[in-house]
Design a protein around this motif. Sequence first.
Motif, mmCIF file in Angstrom:
data_model
loop_
_atom_site.group_PDB
_atom_site.id
_atom_site.type_symbol
_atom_site.label_atom_id
_atom_site.label_comp_id
_atom_site.label_asym_id
_atom_site.label_seq_id
_atom_site.Cartn_x
_atom_site.Cartn_y
_atom_site.Cartn_z
ATOM 1 N N VAL A 67 -3.387 -9.162 -5.276
ATOM 2 C CA VAL A 67 -2.175 -8.817 -6.177
ATOM 3 C C VAL A 67 -2.579 -10.750 -6.338
ATOM 4 O O VAL A 67 -2.371 -11.712 -5.141
ATOM 5 N N ASN A 68 -3.299 -10.929 -7.267
ATOM 6 C CA ASN A 68 -3.181 -12.236 -7.467
ATOM 7 C C ASN A 68 -4.615 -12.434 -6.937
ATOM 8 O O ASN A 68 -3.962 -13.922 -6.408
ATOM 9 N N GLY A 69 -5.438 -12.075 -6.999
ATOM 10 C CA GLY A 69 -6.548 -12.087 -6.133
ATOM 11 C C GLY A 69 -6.600 -11.808 -4.539
ATOM 12 O O GLY A 69 -7.643 -12.306 -4.148
ATOM 13 N N CYS A 92 -4.102 -3.369 -13.588
ATOM 14 C CA CYS A 92 -3.322 -3.740 -14.494
ATOM 15 C C CYS A 92 -2.403 -4.853 -14.503
ATOM 16 O O CYS A 92 -2.698 -5.902 -13.267
ATOM 17 N N LYS A 93 -1.782 -5.949 -15.912
ATOM 18 C CA LYS A 93 -1.112 -6.694 -15.241
ATOM 19 C C LYS A 93 0.894 -6.460 -15.696
ATOM 20 O O LYS A 93 0.952 -6.449 -16.473
ATOM 21 N N MET A 94 1.272 -7.083 -15.090
ATOM 22 C CA MET A 94 2.613 -6.975 -14.706
ATOM 23 C C MET A 94 3.341 -8.124 -15.904
ATOM 24 O O MET A 94 2.942 -8.715 -15.515
ATOM 25 N N VAL A 95 3.649 -7.193 -16.946
ATOM 26 C CA VAL A 95 4.403 -8.155 -17.660
ATOM 27 C C VAL A 95 6.076 -8.620 -17.834
ATOM 28 O O VAL A 95 6.423 -7.235 -17.586
ATOM 29 N N ILE A 150 -2.946 -6.962 -10.079
ATOM 30 C CA ILE A 150 -3.196 -5.806 -9.921
ATOM 31 C C ILE A 150 -4.138 -5.459 -9.839
ATOM 32 O O ILE A 150 -4.809 -4.839 -11.281
ATOM 33 N N GLN A 151 -5.435 -5.321 -8.946
ATOM 34 C CA GLN A 151 -6.940 -4.501 -8.822
ATOM 35 C C GLN A 151 -6.740 -3.276 -7.733
ATOM 36 O O GLN A 151 -6.094 -4.695 -6.182
ATOM 37 N N VAL A 155 3.524 -2.259 -1.627
ATOM 38 C CA VAL A 155 3.287 -3.666 -1.877
ATOM 39 C C VAL A 155 4.349 -4.199 -3.239
ATOM 40 O O VAL A 155 4.540 -2.979 -4.160
ATOM 41 N N ASN A 156 5.218 -5.169 -3.032
ATOM 42 C CA ASN A 156 6.711 -5.623 -3.857
ATOM 43 C C ASN A 156 5.788 -5.820 -5.017
ATOM 44 O O ASN A 156 4.950 -6.644 -4.618
#
Length: 259
Positions: free
Chosen positions: A186-188, A256-259, A244-245, A236-237
């Motif tokens: 999450v975010n790397g 995907c990317k949460m927006v 996310i990868q 994971v929250n």
Amino acid sequence: MKSDIHSAAEVLFNARQSGVSVGKISEQFGVTSLSDAYAVAALNNQKRAAEGARIVGKKVGLTSRSVQQQLGVDQPDFGVLFDDMEYLDGDEVPCRRLLQPKIEGEVAFVVGRDLSQKKPSYAEFLASLAYALPALEIVDSAITNWQITLADTVADNASCGLYVLGHQPVAIGQLALAELGLQLDVNGQTMSVGSGAACLRHPLRAAYWLACQMAELGEGLKAGEIILSGALGPMVNIRAGDLIQARIGSLGSVSCKMV
């Protein structure tokens, strides 16, 4: 307390529609048995189908011991996947559709031909599968703070939220599924690790468990349906803005990317 299945279903449906979580329906409405909990879920799934949503698959939940421990339960469950829950690798996924999202890395299977309503042998089950895909499942609970019993999550359609599929299908015979390693970033930053063996010892065992459950209900599985076989590691929250990868060994990656 006698269970009030219809009231429980209405409260859960309204929670999803409004985006406002509710307390345990197991306590509010006496829905404590698995049969009653699945009846609650079925009412809301029927309502969604009547509104035009199309069933495209099933999910197996609570297959990972780590997730069972996180939620205080001790057996798998299953839920229904609808067409509007699906996203593909690299898509933006809107958080507004979710209440309390968490994410998992999983193996998805695609059913290649119908399984009858009779309990299949393991060989018959394997012969029905077309291929596997890397997947992210975004689980979500309508129960406040995820304070759930097994009955609560079952009634809430196994805490289904949304899911993301990788692009490239892989033949199942080419994969050592129990040996697949999961790295979920999450975010790397790596937030969850696991393996195929964490999913009921083997992802195909989880999917076979589902096939047998569907047969007991007289439903079977249909060609083209997706099976999300369950988490390979801890949930994971996540929140809006997260990238996310998941890398799932030789099966490949999905993001995907949460927006």
